[in-house]
Scaffold this motif. Sequence first.
Motif, mmCIF file in Angstrom:
data_model
loop_
_atom_site.group_PDB
_atom_site.id
_atom_site.type_symbol
_atom_site.label_atom_id
_atom_site.label_comp_id
_atom_site.label_asym_id
_atom_site.label_seq_id
_atom_site.Cartn_x
_atom_site.Cartn_y
_atom_site.Cartn_z
ATOM 1 N N ASN A 107 0.814 -1.218 0.000
ATOM 2 C CA ASN A 107 0.000 0.000 0.000
ATOM 3 C C ASN A 107 0.850 1.272 0.000
ATOM 4 O OD1 ASN A 107 -2.346 -1.545 0.026
ATOM 5 N ND2 ASN A 107 -2.462 -1.562 2.264
ATOM 6 N N LEU A 108 1.885 1.297 0.825
ATOM 7 C CA LEU A 108 2.731 2.493 0.903
ATOM 8 C C LEU A 108 3.537 2.694 -0.384
ATOM 9 C CD1 LEU A 108 4.011 2.200 4.588
ATOM 10 C CD2 LEU A 108 2.384 3.892 3.696
ATOM 11 N N ASN B 134 6.112 8.462 -5.174
ATOM 12 C CA ASN B 134 6.502 8.962 -6.498
ATOM 13 C C ASN B 134 7.958 8.568 -6.720
ATOM 14 O OD1 ASN B 134 7.249 10.324 -8.786
ATOM 15 N ND2 ASN B 134 6.729 12.361 -8.034
ATOM 16 N N PRO B 135 8.223 7.623 -7.622
ATOM 17 C CA PRO B 135 9.594 7.118 -7.767
ATOM 18 C C PRO B 135 10.583 8.162 -8.259
ATOM 19 C CG PRO B 135 8.162 6.266 -9.517
ATOM 20 C CD PRO B 135 7.273 6.947 -8.524
ATOM 21 N N LEU C 22 17.582 11.129 2.619
ATOM 22 C CA LEU C 22 17.779 10.525 3.942
ATOM 23 C C LEU C 22 19.110 9.787 4.047
ATOM 24 C CD1 LEU C 22 14.135 9.254 4.624
ATOM 25 C CD2 LEU C 22 15.334 11.121 5.773
ATOM 26 N N ASP C 23 19.666 9.397 2.877
ATOM 27 C CA ASP C 23 20.995 8.780 2.839
ATOM 28 C C ASP C 23 21.100 7.576 3.772
ATOM 29 O OD1 ASP C 23 23.593 8.537 1.888
ATOM 30 O OD2 ASP C 23 24.433 9.748 3.514
ATOM 31 N N LEU D 170 9.646 4.484 4.252
ATOM 32 C CA LEU D 170 9.790 3.377 3.311
ATOM 33 C C LEU D 170 10.517 3.837 2.051
ATOM 34 C CD1 LEU D 170 9.293 0.516 2.290
ATOM 35 C CD2 LEU D 170 7.012 1.253 1.539
ATOM 36 N N GLN D 171 10.176 5.004 1.573
ATOM 37 C CA GLN D 171 10.844 5.509 0.381
ATOM 38 C C GLN D 171 12.341 5.673 0.626
ATOM 39 O OE1 GLN D 171 8.926 8.878 -1.359
ATOM 40 N NE2 GLN D 171 10.357 9.055 -3.064
ATOM 41 N N GLY D 172 12.691 6.101 1.812
ATOM 42 C CA GLY D 172 14.100 6.228 2.159
ATOM 43 C C GLY D 172 14.815 4.884 2.185
#
Length: 417
Positions: A292-293, A298-299, A305-306, A339-341
């Motif tokens: 879901n997340l 947006n890729p 965040l490194d 999660l994106q990080g």
Amino acid sequence: MIYLGLDFGTSGARAIAINEKKEIVAQGSYSWNQPHSSQEWQEALWYLLAELPRDIRKNLQGIAIDGTSATVLLCDRSGTPITPPLMYNDARAVTVLPQLEQIVPPGNLVLSATSSLAKLFWWSQQDLINQASYFLHQADWLAFLLHGVGGVSDYHNALKLGYDVRRLCYPDWLVNLNLFSLLPRVYTPGQAIAPIQESIRKGFAISQTCLVHAGTTDSIAAFLASGASHPGEGVTSLGSTLVLKLLSQTYVENLSSGVYSHRLGNLWLTGGASNTGGAVLKHYFRETELVNLSQQINPRETINLDYYPLLEPGERFPVNNPHLMPKLDPRPDDDQVFLQGLLAGIANIEEQGYRLLEELGATPLTKVYTAGGGAKNTTWQKMRELRLQVPVLVSKHTDAAYGAALLMLYCKEKEEN
């Protein structure tokens, strides 16, 4: 004509039969109760053969087996194991590494507690060594049950035994050891060894022309299954860990960076394995949350965040540092951003890995096939593609058993050309 690939992996065994058009015509599976038991491996082998449709068995022309790398057995003259197997990740041989270092050239791949040769050295200090006639890998022994020829391996499995894949021979320092008589003869992966034993052939109603072929390791079989076949094509396995393999025209080795090469015909399969991967994601998110997340991300958006996502200290590749600390701070309040990080951090490690292989002299990356559970995440796929600047595709086939079957067709095509 039908070719059967058998994969003996960490969670179970699988069988896939293909025709000459490389189409799957039959398949089966067997889950382990005791993955460390050679008796259960044998039961799985007979089960998978018996489960094949009769018309498939009647038309079998070849069988090849892959097994986990550096899983080994000591066998007596009849080929019967005289000890339980030592599994691929068994590190008890750490006690003999000082002895091994006195014999093996510095920097050799076998100078690891989990290598095949280290395990043989550990066994050499046990009383049962005097009863041994053969030292075999998992795939070697299972193939022996079919063809009955003692002491045969392939140069993929034999790499961690010390076999020189560039010169295609055992090195002098290994030939001169007292233990050398236990080592297998080494065939080209996929090469025909012998017909299937008559009693087994009749028992399973298998074709009279069926041959047993030299096998490979599970990771190389999985690479072959992906469809990658040209220099510059890589396969990224996004499982619990992150594994990169790149097909190269040049041999690459840098053990200090966790990089070594397998021979694949006239090409080289080079790569390494990082401790990052899906296990980190699953530590923080349930499967449904990951799905879901990911859909909300947006890729193309940059997240600064490194992160270097690890569950515990230590890394193998592209940085070989047993003390490298995880970098997972700061953690945003928004789970989607976190999660994106994480996804971006793993994608960065993948990019660093392929860049390192190129810097070491491997053929530059042109395309990546993706296998493993992470291959289902299309958002992550796009993020990775943007970083790697090459097409990133989902592997059509991910089962190592399919790759083991393909191995025989590749050998046949090479012989015909």
